[in-house]
Scaffold this motif. Structure first.
Motif, PDB file in Angstrom:
ATOM      1  N   VAL A  72      16.527 -56.127 -26.422  1.00 45.97           N
ATOM      2  CA  VAL A  72      17.826 -55.557 -26.808  1.00 45.97           C
ATOM      3  C   VAL A  72      18.837 -55.519 -25.666  1.00 45.97           C
ATOM      4  CG1 VAL A  72      16.845 -54.174 -28.646  1.00 45.97           C
ATOM      5  CG2 VAL A  72      17.127 -53.154 -26.382  1.00 45.97           C
ATOM      6  N   GLY A  73      18.400 -55.805 -24.455  1.00 42.04           N
ATOM      7  CA  GLY A  73      19.357 -55.907 -23.362  1.00 42.04           C
ATOM      8  C   GLY A  73      19.611 -54.609 -22.613  1.00 42.04           C
ATOM      9  N   SER A  74      19.844 -53.539 -23.342  1.00 43.03           N
ATOM     10  CA  SER A  74      20.231 -52.307 -22.648  1.00 43.03           C
ATOM     11  C   SER A  74      19.024 -51.412 -22.380  1.00 43.03           C
ATOM     12  CB  SER A  74      21.274 -51.565 -23.501  1.00 43.03           C
ATOM     13  OG  SER A  74      21.035 -50.187 -23.491  1.00 43.03           O
ATOM     14  N   ARG A  75      18.956 -50.900 -21.172  1.00 38.80           N
ATOM     15  CA  ARG A  75      17.874 -50.009 -20.766  1.00 38.80           C
ATOM     16  C   ARG A  75      17.873 -48.755 -21.649  1.00 38.80           C
ATOM     17  NH1 ARG A  75      13.183 -50.115 -17.967  1.00 38.80           N
ATOM     18  NH2 ARG A  75      12.498 -47.963 -17.786  1.00 38.80           N
ATOM     19  N   HIS A  76      19.080 -48.267 -21.861  1.00 42.14           N
ATOM     20  CA  HIS A  76      19.246 -47.041 -22.629  1.00 42.14           C
ATOM     21  C   HIS A  76      18.723 -47.211 -24.058  1.00 42.14           C
ATOM     22  CE1 HIS A  76      21.109 -43.224 -23.567  1.00 42.14           C
ATOM     23  NE2 HIS A  76      21.558 -43.776 -24.684  1.00 42.14           N
ATOM     24  N   ASP A  77      19.125 -48.293 -24.716  1.00 45.87           N
ATOM     25  CA  ASP A  77      18.656 -48.560 -26.075  1.00 45.87           C
ATOM     26  C   ASP A  77      17.151 -48.780 -26.093  1.00 45.87           C
ATOM     27  OD1 ASP A  77      21.184 -48.365 -27.165  1.00 45.87           O
ATOM     28  OD2 ASP A  77      21.626 -50.502 -26.945  1.00 45.87           O
ATOM     29  N   ALA A  78      16.659 -49.485 -25.081  1.00 42.29           N
ATOM     30  CA  ALA A  78      15.231 -49.770 -25.007  1.00 42.29           C
ATOM     31  C   ALA A  78      14.429 -48.475 -24.913  1.00 42.29           C
ATOM     32  CB  ALA A  78      14.944 -50.673 -23.804  1.00 42.29           C
ATOM     33  N   GLU A  79      14.930 -47.531 -24.144  1.00 40.11           N
ATOM     34  CA  GLU A  79      14.227 -46.246 -24.018  1.00 40.11           C
ATOM     35  C   GLU A  79      14.207 -45.508 -25.353  1.00 40.11           C
ATOM     36  OE1 GLU A  79      16.175 -44.288 -20.791  1.00 40.11           O
ATOM     37  OE2 GLU A  79      15.062 -45.419 -19.268  1.00 40.11           O
ATOM     38  N   ASP A  80      15.346 -45.554 -26.040  1.00 42.36           N
ATOM     39  CA  ASP A  80      15.412 -44.919 -27.369  1.00 42.36           C
ATOM     40  C   ASP A  80      14.397 -45.535 -28.323  1.00 42.36           C
ATOM     41  OD1 ASP A  80      17.352 -43.229 -26.652  1.00 42.36           O
ATOM     42  OD2 ASP A  80      18.980 -44.198 -27.773  1.00 42.36           O
ATOM     43  N   LEU A  81      14.353 -46.873 -28.314  1.00 45.56           N
ATOM     44  CA  LEU A  81      13.459 -47.572 -29.230  1.00 45.56           C
ATOM     45  C   LEU A  81      12.006 -47.301 -28.895  1.00 45.56           C
ATOM     46  CD1 LEU A  81      15.339 -50.980 -29.558  1.00 45.56           C
ATOM     47  CD2 LEU A  81      14.923 -49.328 -31.391  1.00 45.56           C
ATOM     48  N   ALA A  82      11.691 -47.304 -27.613  1.00 44.63           N
ATOM     49  CA  ALA A  82      10.307 -47.042 -27.201  1.00 44.63           C
ATOM     50  C   ALA A  82       9.905 -45.631 -27.604  1.00 44.63           C
ATOM     51  CB  ALA A  82      10.167 -47.244 -25.687  1.00 44.63           C
ATOM     52  N   ALA A  83      10.821 -44.689 -27.403  1.00 44.77           N
ATOM     53  CA  ALA A  83      10.528 -43.308 -27.797  1.00 44.77           C
ATOM     54  C   ALA A  83      10.302 -43.218 -29.307  1.00 44.77           C
ATOM     55  CB  ALA A  83      11.664 -42.394 -27.370  1.00 44.77           C
ATOM     56  N   SER A  84      11.139 -43.949 -30.078  1.00 44.14           N
ATOM     57  CA  SER A  84      10.971 -43.942 -31.538  1.00 44.14           C
ATOM     58  C   SER A  84       9.632 -44.543 -31.934  1.00 44.14           C
ATOM     59  CB  SER A  84      12.092 -44.743 -32.213  1.00 44.14           C
ATOM     60  OG  SER A  84      13.341 -44.202 -31.903  1.00 44.14           O
ATOM     61  N   ALA A  85       9.234 -45.609 -31.229  1.00 36.53           N
ATOM     62  CA  ALA A  85       7.955 -46.250 -31.541  1.00 36.53           C
ATOM     63  C   ALA A  85       6.811 -45.262 -31.313  1.00 36.53           C
ATOM     64  CB  ALA A  85       7.770 -47.498 -30.684  1.00 36.53           C
ATOM     65  N   PHE A  86       6.880 -44.482 -30.228  1.00 40.41           N
ATOM     66  CA  PHE A  86       5.826 -43.487 -29.986  1.00 40.41           C
ATOM     67  C   PHE A  86       5.860 -42.386 -31.038  1.00 40.41           C
ATOM     68  CE2 PHE A  86       5.334 -45.404 -25.832  1.00 40.41           C
ATOM     69  CZ  PHE A  86       3.961 -45.352 -25.706  1.00 40.41           C
ATOM     70  N   THR A  87       7.065 -42.020 -31.464  1.00 43.71           N
ATOM     71  CA  THR A  87       7.167 -41.013 -32.523  1.00 43.71           C
ATOM     72  C   THR A  87       6.460 -41.509 -33.775  1.00 43.71           C
ATOM     73  OG1 THR A  87       9.315 -40.458 -31.626  1.00 43.71           O
ATOM     74  CG2 THR A  87       8.777 -39.553 -33.776  1.00 43.71           C
ATOM     75  N   GLU A  88       6.643 -42.787 -34.081  1.00 39.57           N
ATOM     76  CA  GLU A  88       5.974 -43.342 -35.270  1.00 39.57           C
ATOM     77  C   GLU A  88       4.472 -43.447 -35.074  1.00 39.57           C
ATOM     78  OE1 GLU A  88       7.455 -46.490 -37.483  1.00 39.57           O
ATOM     79  OE2 GLU A  88       9.551 -45.806 -37.392  1.00 39.57           O
TER      80      GLU A  88
END
Lengths: 169, 329
Positions: free
Chosen positions: A33-49
């Protein structure tokens, strides 16, 4: 009692997986996704799931599951970004004067994402028939002519789309 | 059991919505009379039916579009449509390939933007309840009624002739300050109006079209009939059965530009056709109610009041099914 111990086992498992894989997943996401910030959000969401998976202990390869979840989340992220971009671009192109507040846009995009997902299971024609009826307010005869189907087929498409979009009672 | 019944009521509500949504298709399928009675019977038959219908209408309102959740202009609806057409499959496969996806995305995006730009240049559409204005290429000013659909026909007529197709609603054309002399034609489903530097209004109503001239003159050519000339101050109705002069003044016929509709022994169906464009939701009438003649001046900014006015003048009853569907019998 048992539930507490299971929950704590779960928490422990998730905690160790998080420490082990969060940095790795964030890095993988960032390449997508390019952005560190977005990547962190997505990774956090993946762990939530991942935390929502019932039998977490039987997941033998948490990283494989995280990758699958991460891919889907990335796709959704892209899709949302596409929808939002197209929505805003079209608003900007529309002659006249629709000034949307950021809150309005945010709500509209939420709704858009929801409708888009609901329509995902339909055929391309059913989806287009619904768009023409709902947002361009064409009559069935005109929709039928554009799609090269009968008027009664258009009605079936609309019913399918309405069931999908408006969910079950 | 009860969830089965609820699910059935829900599917039936969706089926009714799909049947009633399109006025023309509903009429073709004989829905207008028997169907509305069937609908009323279904709605009243069970509390679960009424609940399902009302809940469906509430959810539909959230979708935006025709149910009128967004009355603030054509923008949001067009934007919803454009966004929902965003292709998605290339992104999904790009996720697997993870490369070259930017090119695909940008290419598709450019094509879509161009398409929409062209579409927007080519036609005008008023939102429900909102009148609009535009200026044609030759300087002619155009005002159009709420929820009108006007297409600029390209490649028709002689060079310099602007040709408009009025699919729905009403429009008023006023020559530009330079006194543009290029002839203008306005076509409806019922025939063609041609004018040369005239100020005139054309409306596509239920079952017939109307034209009135304020200054200059216009030729009216009902589909399949000889043309006739209208002079300043004259008005007429026309359809495939020919033309019929009207006593209504230009001011009365163009009342919509000031937010009123003037009816002179007009069928109720015609009034509802106008009201429908001013209010989200559906207005339907039984055959017998639709054929009743009504006269009066109706204010378009308050359609509920206008409907009360109709109910006082005619032996019809007005029934509301939720916020969305109103039936006159």
């Amino acid at each position: 009692m048992t539930s507490v111990s299971i929950d704590s086992a779960r928490a422990q498992l998730l905690g160790s997986e998080f420490r082990r894989s969060y940095g790795w997943l964030t890095g993988a996401m960032q390449r997508l996704v390019g952005s560190r910030h977005d990547a962190e959000d997505l990774a956090a969401s993946a762990f939530t799931e991942l935390a929502l998976v019932d039998d977490i202990a039987v997941v033998r390869q948490p990283r494989a599951l995280l990758t699958t979840i991460g891919r889907r989340l990335t796709w959704e992220f892209w899709r949302r970004r596409d929808l939002e971009r197209d929505y805003l671009a079209q608003l900007a192109l529309t002659p006249g004067h629709w000034h949307a507040s950021p809150e309005d846009v945010c709500m509209a995009v939420e709704e858009l994402v929801r409708i888009d997902a609901a329509l995902a299971g339909l055929s391309a024609r059913a989806r287009e028939a619904f768009i023409l009826s709902q947002y361009e307010e064409l009559g069935y005869a005109e929709i039928a002519a554009r799609l090269g189907v009968s008027v009664s087929m258009v009605r079936k498409y609309i019913a399918q789309a309405l069931l999908a979009c408006c969910g079950n009672a | 059991m009860s969830t089965d019944a609820t699910g059935l009521a829900w599917r039936q509500a969706v089926e009714w919505e799909a049947r009633l949504r399109d006025g023309q298709a509903a009429a073709d399928a004989g829905i207008d009379n028997d169907g509305l009675r069937d609908f009323a019977r279904w709605y009243a038959a069970s509390a679960s039916h009424a609940q399902a219908w009302d809940a469906l209408q509430e959810r539909l309102a959230r979708l935006g579009g025709r149910t009128g959740a967004t009355l603030s202009g054509g923008g949001p609806d067009a934007a919803m449509a454009a966004a929902l057409r965003a292709p998605s499959d290339e992104r999904r496969s790009a996720l697997r390939a993870a490369f070259g996806l930017l090119v695909v995305g940008v290419g598709a995006w450019g094509a879509r933007a161009g398409y929409h730009q062209l579409g927007l240049d080519a036609d005008w559409r008023g939102a429900v309840g909102q009148r609009g204005r535009a200026t044609l290429a030759d300087g002619t000013a155009m005002a159009y009624d709420a929820d009108s659909r006007i297409y600029l026909q390209s490649g028709t007529g002689a060079a310099g002739t602007a040709s408009l197709h009025l699919q729905r609603g009403q429009l008023l054309l006023t020559p530009g300050a330079l006194g543009a002399s290029a002839p203008l034609t306005v076509a409806t489903a019922h025939g063609v109006v041609q004018a040369d530097g005239a100020e005139f209004t054309v409306g596509r109503l239920h079952g017939r079209s109307v034209v009135a001239v304020r200054s200059g003159s216009a030729m009216v050519r009902p589909e399949g009939h000889a043309a006739l000339r209208l002079q300043a101050g004259q008005a007429c109705y026309f359809n495939r059965n020919g033309a019929r002069a009207s006593d209504l003044s230009f001011a009365a016929v163009s009342g919509w530009t000031r937010g009123v509709h003037v009816a002179d022994r007009a069928p109720l169906a015609e009034l509802l056709d106008v009201f429908d464009r001013y209010r989200p939701g559906m207005l339907r009438a039984s055959d017998s109610a639709a054929a009743r003649l009504v006269s009066g001046v109706f204010r378009l900014h308050d359609i509920d009041a206008a409907l009360r006015q109709v109910a006082e003048a005619l032996p019809v009853t007005v029934t509301r099914y939720g916020r969305y569907l109103t039936v006159l019998r």
